[in-house]
Design a protein around this motif. Sequence first.
Motif, PDB file in Angstrom:
ATOM      1  N   THR A  76     -89.185  43.433 -24.843  1.00  0.00           N
ATOM      2  CA  THR A  76     -89.104  42.752 -26.128  1.00  0.00           C
ATOM      3  C   THR A  76     -90.466  42.295 -26.610  1.00  0.00           C
ATOM      4  N   GLU A 420     -82.729  32.805 -15.739  1.00  0.00           N
ATOM      5  CA  GLU A 420     -82.289  32.860 -17.133  1.00  0.00           C
ATOM      6  C   GLU A 420     -81.370  31.704 -17.509  1.00  0.00           C
ATOM      7  N   THR A 435     -88.928  35.996 -21.163  1.00  0.00           N
ATOM      8  CA  THR A 435     -88.227  37.254 -21.401  1.00  0.00           C
ATOM      9  C   THR A 435     -88.910  38.401 -20.662  1.00  0.00           C
ATOM     10  N   GLU A 439     -87.326  40.912 -17.853  1.00  0.00           N
ATOM     11  CA  GLU A 439     -87.282  42.357 -18.114  1.00  0.00           C
ATOM     12  C   GLU A 439     -88.056  43.148 -17.064  1.00  0.00           C
TER      13      GLU A 439
END
Length: 464
Positions: A76, A420, A435, A439
């Motif tokens: 992202t 998370e 993030t 990932e």
Amino acid sequence: MELHERDERRAAAEAVLDDLASAGVVGVVLPWVDTSGITRMKSVPLARLPSAAQWGAGMSPVFDGFLVDDSIVAGTHAGSAIGDLRLHPDLSGLRVLAAQDGWAWAPVDRYTQDGAPHVQCSRSLLRRLVGELAEEGLSVRAAIEVEWALGEGAGPAGSDPRTFRPALAGPAYGMTRHIEVSDYARDLLEALDAQGVAVDQFHPEYAAGQLEVSVGAQDPVAAADTSLLVRTTIQAVSIAHGLRASFSPKVTADGVGNGGHVHLSLWRGTENLMNGGPGTFGLTEDGEGFTAGLLAHLPALLAVGCPSVASYLRLVPSHWAGAYAVWGLENREAAVRFVTGPSGNRQAAANVEVKCVDGAANPYLLLAGLLAAGQAGLRAGCVLPDPVAIDPGTLTEEGRREAGIVALPTSLEEAVTAFERDDVLLTAFGPEVATTIAEVRRGEITLFEGTSPEELTAAVRWRY
């Protein structure tokens, strides 16, 4: 970054050029650590150091999305081939490398082309969290232990990368092993001393070919810098001796892995808040709150402290890895080991050791997470559960349940899920870093899906 600051950086670099040249330096290494825990770098010729200090050296932001095998997650906020960053050396950390003739070394902060700190720069993140504690009149002293396994063969051409042949045959912690490594250890200690690294201890460790060096406590940013410098020096000295050093959390599937234990103490001015209080083992109220915060957020912290799939081959009970979320006095099976230090020196020495983390961690991300967790516990006035004085792995599941002892995550997927769900760490890291961590971790999970422990350890052995 303002123009006057750029000019000051250039002037500071120009001021050291003659001394560096006199020391035989021809180039300066500019290292940083990616999300997977791999140290990446660029270098500049000595004459270009002032320009690099003023304007930075270019590097792509794509490296934030790199996995341990150099494949890239198109995430992202990371993994794109578009854009550029600037690596600005911090000259306060400049060192002439004693084990790499002709080279100096300086840790870097990553900035955008516009002169703003890069949102994914873990060193800048750690500095910010250190500053937040300072605003509350607090500081942390930190040190990271470095464990490594020494193998035969100086490189892929000198040894089969699929195998590990320990370079030392002596027993764990044994004098025989120290004699085997005597010349190597002398060169290492001399190099570290020449670079200004304060070594506290050096000794053979438990696993085949395993060694450890402990260094003095510093402010967290300097402690992370020192961790990088120590590992760089170990690698250079090892290669000079025709050997290979692995900091991997698991070097062989059936062996004990390499930890990256972190020692922390909380201070208010000259007062060590881990000692002299009314709490258990002499903890002050603030020291207890900080330690309780560490303990409470450990499951989520493993996403940065045990960032590899291979980390969970190391994090098993009854291996001194700290597989349970407990604390205890000098308990090497506790994830958080409380260390008082010797009587008469406790004001200086008292600290907590976080044992469950390993050598695959980005030290800046790890220390940032630990500070955020400790600060959250401090602000909330958290209290510690009863300390544990036994190896939790010797209890039955029912016994652990009755004692309130909970195991830490046993896989990287469990750790990422906990991360998370942890609002403290998500807020401290910010959405871009948080993030990207998730990932990249899930990218590694996919990368090694279905891999046997033997295949996994071989794949990561020489990556760290």
